[in-house]
Write a protein that holds these residues in place. Structure first.
Motif, PDB file in Angstrom:
ATOM      1  N   ASP A 153      28.118  41.977  44.620  1.00  0.00           N
ATOM      2  CA  ASP A 153      26.888  42.712  44.918  1.00  0.00           C
ATOM      3  C   ASP A 153      27.085  43.714  46.053  1.00  0.00           C
ATOM      4  N   LYS A 154      27.851  43.329  47.055  1.00  0.00           N
ATOM      5  CA  LYS A 154      27.978  44.167  48.249  1.00  0.00           C
ATOM      6  C   LYS A 154      29.314  44.899  48.338  1.00  0.00           C
ATOM      7  N   GLY A 155      30.074  44.877  47.266  1.00  0.00           N
ATOM      8  CA  GLY A 155      31.338  45.594  47.323  1.00  0.00           C
ATOM      9  C   GLY A 155      32.311  45.084  46.292  1.00  0.00           C
ATOM     10  N   GLY A 156      33.549  45.576  46.366  1.00  0.00           N
ATOM     11  CA  GLY A 156      34.556  45.179  45.411  1.00  0.00           C
ATOM     12  C   GLY A 156      35.934  45.590  45.896  1.00  0.00           C
ATOM     13  N   ALA A 157      36.922  45.279  45.051  1.00  0.00           N
ATOM     14  CA  ALA A 157      38.292  45.621  45.424  1.00  0.00           C
ATOM     15  C   ALA A 157      39.106  45.889  44.174  1.00  0.00           C
ATOM     16  N   ASN A 158      40.001  46.876  44.257  1.00  0.00           N
ATOM     17  CA  ASN A 158      40.971  47.113  43.205  1.00  0.00           C
ATOM     18  C   ASN A 158      42.136  46.147  43.387  1.00  0.00           C
ATOM     19  N   VAL A 159      42.503  45.447  42.301  1.00  0.00           N
ATOM     20  CA  VAL A 159      43.606  44.490  42.379  1.00  0.00           C
ATOM     21  C   VAL A 159      44.572  44.760  41.228  1.00  0.00           C
ATOM     22  N   ASP A 160      45.683  44.015  41.210  1.00  0.00           N
ATOM     23  CA  ASP A 160      46.701  44.171  40.171  1.00  0.00           C
ATOM     24  C   ASP A 160      47.284  45.589  40.161  1.00  0.00           C
ATOM     25  N   THR A 161      47.334  46.229  41.306  1.00  0.00           N
ATOM     26  CA  THR A 161      47.769  47.629  41.340  1.00  0.00           C
ATOM     27  C   THR A 161      49.259  47.793  41.061  1.00  0.00           C
ATOM     28  N   THR A 162      50.064  46.799  41.422  1.00  0.00           N
ATOM     29  CA  THR A 162      51.501  46.872  41.132  1.00  0.00           C
ATOM     30  C   THR A 162      51.966  45.718  40.253  1.00  0.00           C
ATOM     31  N   ARG A 163      51.310  44.594  40.341  1.00  0.00           N
ATOM     32  CA  ARG A 163      51.674  43.427  39.533  1.00  0.00           C
ATOM     33  C   ARG A 163      50.377  42.724  39.114  1.00  0.00           C
ATOM     34  N   PRO A 164      50.215  42.360  37.827  1.00  0.00           N
ATOM     35  CA  PRO A 164      48.944  41.796  37.351  1.00  0.00           C
ATOM     36  C   PRO A 164      48.763  40.322  37.714  1.00  0.00           C
ATOM     37  N   TRP A 165      48.804  40.024  39.003  1.00  0.00           N
ATOM     38  CA  TRP A 165      48.758  38.623  39.435  1.00  0.00           C
ATOM     39  C   TRP A 165      47.418  37.956  39.119  1.00  0.00           C
ATOM     40  N   LEU A 166      46.326  38.707  39.269  1.00  0.00           N
ATOM     41  CA  LEU A 166      45.010  38.108  39.003  1.00  0.00           C
ATOM     42  C   LEU A 166      44.806  37.895  37.502  1.00  0.00           C
ATOM     43  N   GLN A 167      45.196  38.878  36.704  1.00  0.00           N
ATOM     44  CA  GLN A 167      45.045  38.730  35.256  1.00  0.00           C
ATOM     45  C   GLN A 167      45.913  37.592  34.715  1.00  0.00           C
ATOM     46  N   MET A 168      47.087  37.419  35.280  1.00  0.00           N
ATOM     47  CA  MET A 168      47.966  36.313  34.875  1.00  0.00           C
ATOM     48  C   MET A 168      47.312  34.965  35.202  1.00  0.00           C
ATOM     49  N   GLU A 169      46.702  34.889  36.384  1.00  0.00           N
ATOM     50  CA  GLU A 169      46.046  33.639  36.785  1.00  0.00           C
ATOM     51  C   GLU A 169      44.804  33.377  35.924  1.00  0.00           C
ATOM     52  N   LEU A 170      44.039  34.424  35.647  1.00  0.00           N
ATOM     53  CA  LEU A 170      42.865  34.282  34.774  1.00  0.00           C
ATOM     54  C   LEU A 170      43.278  33.857  33.364  1.00  0.00           C
ATOM     55  N   GLU A 171      44.376  34.393  32.893  1.00  0.00           N
ATOM     56  CA  GLU A 171      44.876  34.036  31.573  1.00  0.00           C
ATOM     57  C   GLU A 171      45.209  32.546  31.501  1.00  0.00           C
TER      58      GLU A 171
END
Length: 294
Positions: A153-171
């Protein structure tokens, strides 16, 4: 079943005639249905005053559906079952009349009442969000998206910019706690079980009524459409009004075009009633042995 439970009856001969349709088109489980009838009979044997003229030799008994009797007047645009029958001459086709009467009075058959709160949180709230997240991650051309942004709600962040670490963990997380094999399977479940804006527990029942009633009408000389997998305007209007009659929808939230669009989507996704019904139950992940749902 409690002392507050209300019961209704259905002629045994009529029930035996329509049971294959209830199971084959509306997805009622034969074992659960038989158990519910048995327990209702046992309960009423000791409490026969709960129904008028208890006659277990010629009738079956079941708890009335949650919405039964809630719209006996036509106030606020509701549609009673007698009005529905008169409007569409449903009594001219006795099989259609019997099936819709049973569905209105008794659907869904509730046989499990002690499921824990976390289960209902998972199947009605968490799992549909997981399905949407799975589709978002896996619907691109590549395994991982090149751009990933987490927003609050109050902000955000760009992630996985060089390595998809968050997407791998979500997977890994979704593989364990969601357990679908591909986007197509996720889209089918999301479409059938969680479609629309109603409370999720009603969506599943609504989907089965739409699907089951369409296939019931296709067996009727009076109501069938002009071809296989073709949805007529008459069928769509009748089904929309039946949902209103069952108080699954308010009049301003459903119409003929809504039902036609939804049925056309179902008929493209599923090759048979069996295929549809296999998807229309709440699901748990087959990969989760943690003892928790999420």
């Amino acid at each position: 079943m409690t002392d507050e439970t209300k019961f209704g009856s259905f002629t045994l001969n009529d029930f035996q005639e329509i049971e294959p349709i209830l199971c084959g088109y509306y997805g009622l489980d034969k074992i659960e249905l038989s158990n519910a009838i048995y327990f209702a009979k046992e309960f009423l044997s000791y409490n026969p005053e709960k129904v008028v003229q208890f006659d277990p030799d010629n009738k079956i008994y079941l708890p009335l559906s949650p919405w039964h009797g809630n719209n006996e007047s036509s106030d606020l645009g509701s549609i009673t079952f007698p009005i529905l029958c008169s409007q569409y001459s449903i009594e001219d086709d006795s099989l259609v009349a019997k099936v819709l009467s049973f569905v209105k009075n008794f659907f869904p058959i509730e046989t499990v009442s002690d499921l824990d709160t976390e289960y209902w949180e998972y199947v009605t709230t968490v799992r549909p969000e997981m399905l949407k997240l799975y589709i978002a991650i896996h619907s691109g051309e590549h395994r991982y998206n090149q751009k990933c942004r987490v927003a609050f709600d109050k902000g955000g962040a760009n992630v996985d910019t060089t390595r998809p670490w968050l997407q791998m963990e979500l997977e890994r997380y979704l593989d364990k706690y969601l357990g679908v094999k591909d986007v197509k399977e996720a889209e089918k479940e999301l479409s059938v079980v969680y479609y629309g804006k109603l409370g999720p527990k009603l969506n599943k029942d609504e989907a089965r009524i739409i699907w089951g009633t369409y296939h019931l009408l296709q067996q009727s000389d009076q109501f069938k459409s002009g071809g296989e997998n073709v949805v007529s305007r008459l069928q769509s209007r009748l089904i929309a009004d039946f949902l209103i009659c069952c108080e699954l929808r308010e009049k301003h939230t459903v119409n003929e075009e809504h039902i036609r669009s939804r049925l056309n989507s179902y008929l493209k996704l599923f090759d048979s009633p069996e295929d549809f019904l296999a998807v229309s139950n709440y699901k748990l992940s087959p990969n989760n042995d943690s003892g928790r749902y999420y």
